[in-house]
Enzyme design. Structure first.
Site, PDB file in Angstrom:
ATOM      1  N   SER A 480       0.807  -1.218   0.000  1.00  0.00           N
ATOM      2  CA  SER A 480       0.000   0.000   0.000  1.00  0.00           C
ATOM      3  C   SER A 480       0.838   1.264   0.000  1.00  0.00           C
ATOM      4  O   SER A 480       1.477   1.589  -0.974  1.00  0.00           O
ATOM      5  CB  SER A 480      -0.953  -0.001   1.187  1.00  0.00           C
ATOM      6  OG  SER A 480      -1.923  -0.994   1.024  1.00  0.00           O
ATOM      7  N   ASP A 491       9.809   6.382 -10.006  1.00  0.00           N
ATOM      8  CA  ASP A 491       9.398   7.077 -11.226  1.00  0.00           C
ATOM      9  C   ASP A 491      10.130   8.407 -11.404  1.00  0.00           C
ATOM     10  O   ASP A 491      10.465   8.799 -12.527  1.00  0.00           O
ATOM     11  CB  ASP A 491       7.885   7.305 -11.222  1.00  0.00           C
ATOM     12  CG  ASP A 491       7.105   6.011 -11.423  1.00  0.00           C
ATOM     13  OD1 ASP A 491       7.726   5.012 -11.836  1.00  0.00           O
ATOM     14  OD2 ASP A 491       5.889   5.994 -11.164  1.00  0.00           O
ATOM     15  N   LYS A 506      -0.491  -4.433  -3.350  1.00  0.00           N
ATOM     16  CA  LYS A 506      -1.818  -3.947  -2.948  1.00  0.00           C
ATOM     17  C   LYS A 506      -1.991  -2.519  -3.463  1.00  0.00           C
ATOM     18  O   LYS A 506      -1.455  -1.566  -2.905  1.00  0.00           O
ATOM     19  CB  LYS A 506      -1.987  -3.971  -1.428  1.00  0.00           C
ATOM     20  CG  LYS A 506      -3.341  -3.454  -0.967  1.00  0.00           C
ATOM     21  CD  LYS A 506      -3.453  -3.483   0.542  1.00  0.00           C
ATOM     22  CE  LYS A 506      -4.767  -2.893   1.006  1.00  0.00           C
ATOM     23  NZ  LYS A 506      -4.875  -1.442   0.762  1.00  0.00           N
TER      24      LYS A 506
END
Length: 725
Positions: A480, A491, A506
């Site tokens: 999560s 990124d 998740k």
């Protein structure tokens, strides 16, 4: 309502059992209270209404849904198949495709049948284990037991079920017996110990193992006896809720309270952990910094006999459910509670404690410093993304990590490791705040709702609190919010992600919805809450972390590498997908980012310890598939000896020690002068870090990222040499 991210579930079927059994320790519903079928019907109605209206992608309640609930529910009630008979299952099977109809009609027929039968079978099973443990086992008999409960059929009759109990108990006792024999053999080798006490005979040890097994089972059944119908109904309701997706769940009032404590890391009370010992409630641990710890009168091992509120008459709590004792001891900050306790020396003492806010230190972020090649680095460990939803001025993970970064900067660190291994998630707000500490500004995560609406959560603060080398550590249990952080850093190419091949996977967001808001003037009391999946989150590059998780830049093997433990291994997990990327600019201030990754991969490829860890992981995966154990003591010992010989090859994994010394920051060292408990906890943490090959590699990577600093250090060294010459 605040978005929150639930702690990952490694195995839903196992967790349902744990939930069912742990209710005995935590539920605050008095045993004598009779369950109200009308309340149960209302709960099912509310559950399905809220899920169907608010879930991101609600499953159709049809025959397929019914089959899923049926399977999960029976697995939760009897996971090791030692209560129900095949005849029970045959009777239950007529309802396998009717549960969907029962849900719509608020019909409790299936639950009532299974609950009544389970109570009957559990009561009967008490005689099975008592009979099996009444006489010595024949350990020379050549027989075996298969522990693969998933494929194991239900017993055809009572005689077969009794035999299953006998074999299972024999395996348990045999394992303990062999361990006890080893201890006695060690006594014989140690002549000084033999003088103090004679080695025990086989007959004595065999009797001891049966008695300890019996006591353990009696304790378990006493816990189960504390469960009432309402507790078991929660298991049924959760079997329904979880079929919508693995992270949708019903939370009874006490479960909701524990969830809030878990998220905030604090509670109001005396700061003591309790456990049941027969009919008594024992103080098992004092929470460092709490009022009981500060008072220095209550101690671990004290037995609580009575509890009084202020000047009120004390209430006898001997024989009372642990839940109810906890409820009486807990209370608002500033109020008084008086505990009558039996000390370990047998004396009776009344201890007065003023309740206060208690912070559960294990919940919160902590940091350490370490040196390598003249550089100082910081390690920040974040166990969860905690927040207090009720008090925005309270501490949370975002604020605390920012403080730790400032403390590390003050110590002059030149790189930071952010460790979110085993971090199952938490608050979305805090993960955005934490990611924002390491970038100038920009998107952190994208969120998509059931209606298809996309929202982008941004860091809008142009300040970069830490612009130096950064490593994020993850593993299979990083889920999560941990995955959001790792994905954003990856990124942006802001830091290096190292750890397991991929994180848990998740990629969904849950809301906790208070069910009481839908019922006005209810006479049923607190109905609890529903945690339901309302959104999916996506990386800023557009890809989801659902199922796929975050793939490490540098994948490092660990002992769980080949075991099925992620979201992708759950049958009704939501699918992976992708959306359009957000507008962001990658970090351009780390010139040797790719070189550091390349250097690390080269080290990993040639690291003998890593190869050994990977080999061990494969062996553990193979062992996990072996379920048949011999119950002949000679064969069992031979099997265990073979395993021990094989495991010796991997002993160096746990004995490994890196070359680093980890230290606390000055503010914490000062606190430890007056807090021996905190010092002990930090010493244990630093010791574990010193044995951690993964932290070692993270520090090596930080060192590889020091291109500009290394130039400066090299110049300084040359100047120093010139001055000295």
């Amino acid at each position: 309502m605040n978005n929150i991210i639930q702690f990952m579930k490694r195995n839903y079927k196992v967790l349902l059992v744990i939930v069912a059994l742990s209710v005995a320790l935590w539920s605050f519903i008095p045993k004598e209270k009779e369950s109200d079928p009308e309340k149960d019907k209302l709960l099912i109605e509310l559950l399905t209404f809220v899920i169907e209206k608010g879930h991101y992608n609600p499953a159709t309640i049809d025959d397929a849904f019914s089959k899923g609930v049926y399977k999960d529910y029976l697995n939760a009630l009897d996971p090791s198949k030692r209560f129900f008979l095949q005849s029970d299952i045959d009777e239950f099977a007529q309802y396998e495709l009717r549960i969907d109809d029962f849900i719509r009609e608020k019909d409790l027929t299936f639950f009532d049948l299974t609950y009544a039968r389970l109570m009957k079978r559990m009561d009967e099973s008490k005689s099975y284990y008592k009979d099996a443990l009444a006489n010595p086992f024949d350990y020379k008999k050549d027989e075996s037991f298969n522990t693969d409960y998933e494929t194991m059929p239900y017993s055809k009759n009572v005689q077969e079920l009794k035999e299953r109990w006998r074999l299972q108990l024999k395996l348990s006792a045999l394992s303990s017996l062999v361990e006890k024999q080893k201890l006695e053999e060690d006594k014989i080798k140690n002549k000084d110990a033999v003088k103090k006490s004679e080695p025990k005979t086989f007959e004595q040890l065999e009797k001891e193992t049966r008695e300890s097994t019996l006591n353990s089972l009696n304790d378990n059944f006493n816990f189960i006896a504390d469960l009432d119908r309402e507790d078991w109904f929660s298991v049924y309701v959760n079997a329904i809720a979880s079929r919508f997706d693995p992270h949708t769940a019903y939370m009874a009032p006490s479960e909701k309270e524990r969830f809030d404590v878990s998220m905030s890391g604090k509670l109001e009370g005396i700061g003591a952990r309790l456990q049941k010992k027969g009919d008594f409630t024992e103080i098992s641990e004092l929470i460092s910094g709490g009022p009981a710890w500060r008072g220095k009168q209550l101690e671990s091992g004290d037995m609580v006999l009575k509890v009084a509120q202020g000047d009120a008459e004390p209430v006898d709590v001997v024989g009372m459910r642990l839940d109810d004792v906890v409820k009486k001891i807990k209370g608002p900050k500033g109020t008084e509670v008086r505990l009558t306790v039996k000390k370990t020396d047998g004396t009776i003492k009344v201890i007065t404690i003023i309740r206060d806010e208690v912070e559960i230190e294990e919940t919160y972020v902590k940091s350490s410093v370490v040196e390598k090649d003249g550089f100082k680095y910081g390690v920040i460990y974040l166990p969860k993304f905690y927040i207090d939803f009720e008090d925005q001025n309270s501490r949370d993970a975002g604020k605390d990590v920012a403080i730790e970064v400032e403390r590390l900067k003050k110590e002059g660190v030149q790189g930071i490791v952010m460790d979110v291994r085993d971090n199952g998630g938490g608050s979305l707000k805090t993960v955005v705040d934490i990611a924002g500490l390491f970038i100038e500004q920009g998107p952190i995560v994208q969120i998509k709702s059931a209606a298809g609406k996309k929202e982008v959560l941004y860091d809008r603060d142009s300040k970069v609190q830490w612009d130096g080398p950064l490593v994020i550590m993850i593993n299979e249990f990083s889920a999560s919010a941990s995955e959001i952080l790792a994905a954003a850093i990856q990124d942006y190419k802001r830091g290096v992600i190292i750890g397991s091949k991929q994180s848990y996977g998740k990629g969904t967001v849950q809301n906790v919805i208070d069910l009481n808001q839908f019922v006005r003037g209810s006479t049923y009391g607190d109905l609890g809450a529903l945690k339901t999946t309302t959104q999916k989150f996506y990386r800023i590059n557009g890809g989801s972390t659902q199922l796929e998780g975050v793939k490490s830049d540098i994948a490092i093997p660990d002992k769980y590498s080949y075991l099925k433990m992620g979201e992708r291994d759950i049958d009704n997990a939501m699918p992976w997908d992708k959306i359009d990327p957000a507008d962001y600019k990658t970090w351009d201030k780390q010139n040797n980012f790719d070189l550091a990754i390349s250097e690390s991969k080269s080290r990993m490829k040639n690291n003998a310890q890593m190869k050994l860890i990977d080999e061990n992981a494969k062996w553990l995966d193979e062992r996990n598939k072996e379920n048949v154990y011999s119950l002949n003591i000679d064969k069992f010992k031979a099997e265990q000896k073979a395993l021990e010989e094989k495991s010796k090859k991997y002993k160096s994994i746990v004995d490994y020690k890196n070359a680093f010394e980890f230290k606390s920051l000055p503010y914490e060292i000062e606190s430890m002068n007056n807090d021996t408990v905190l010092k002990e906890k930090r010493d244990r943490w630093h010791e574990s870090l010193s044995k951690d090959i993964y932290i070692e590699e993270a520090i090596h990577i930080l060192n590889d990222l020091q291109s500009e600093n290394k130039k400066g250090l090299s110049t300084k060294v040359k100047k120093d040499k010139l001055v000295k010459s």
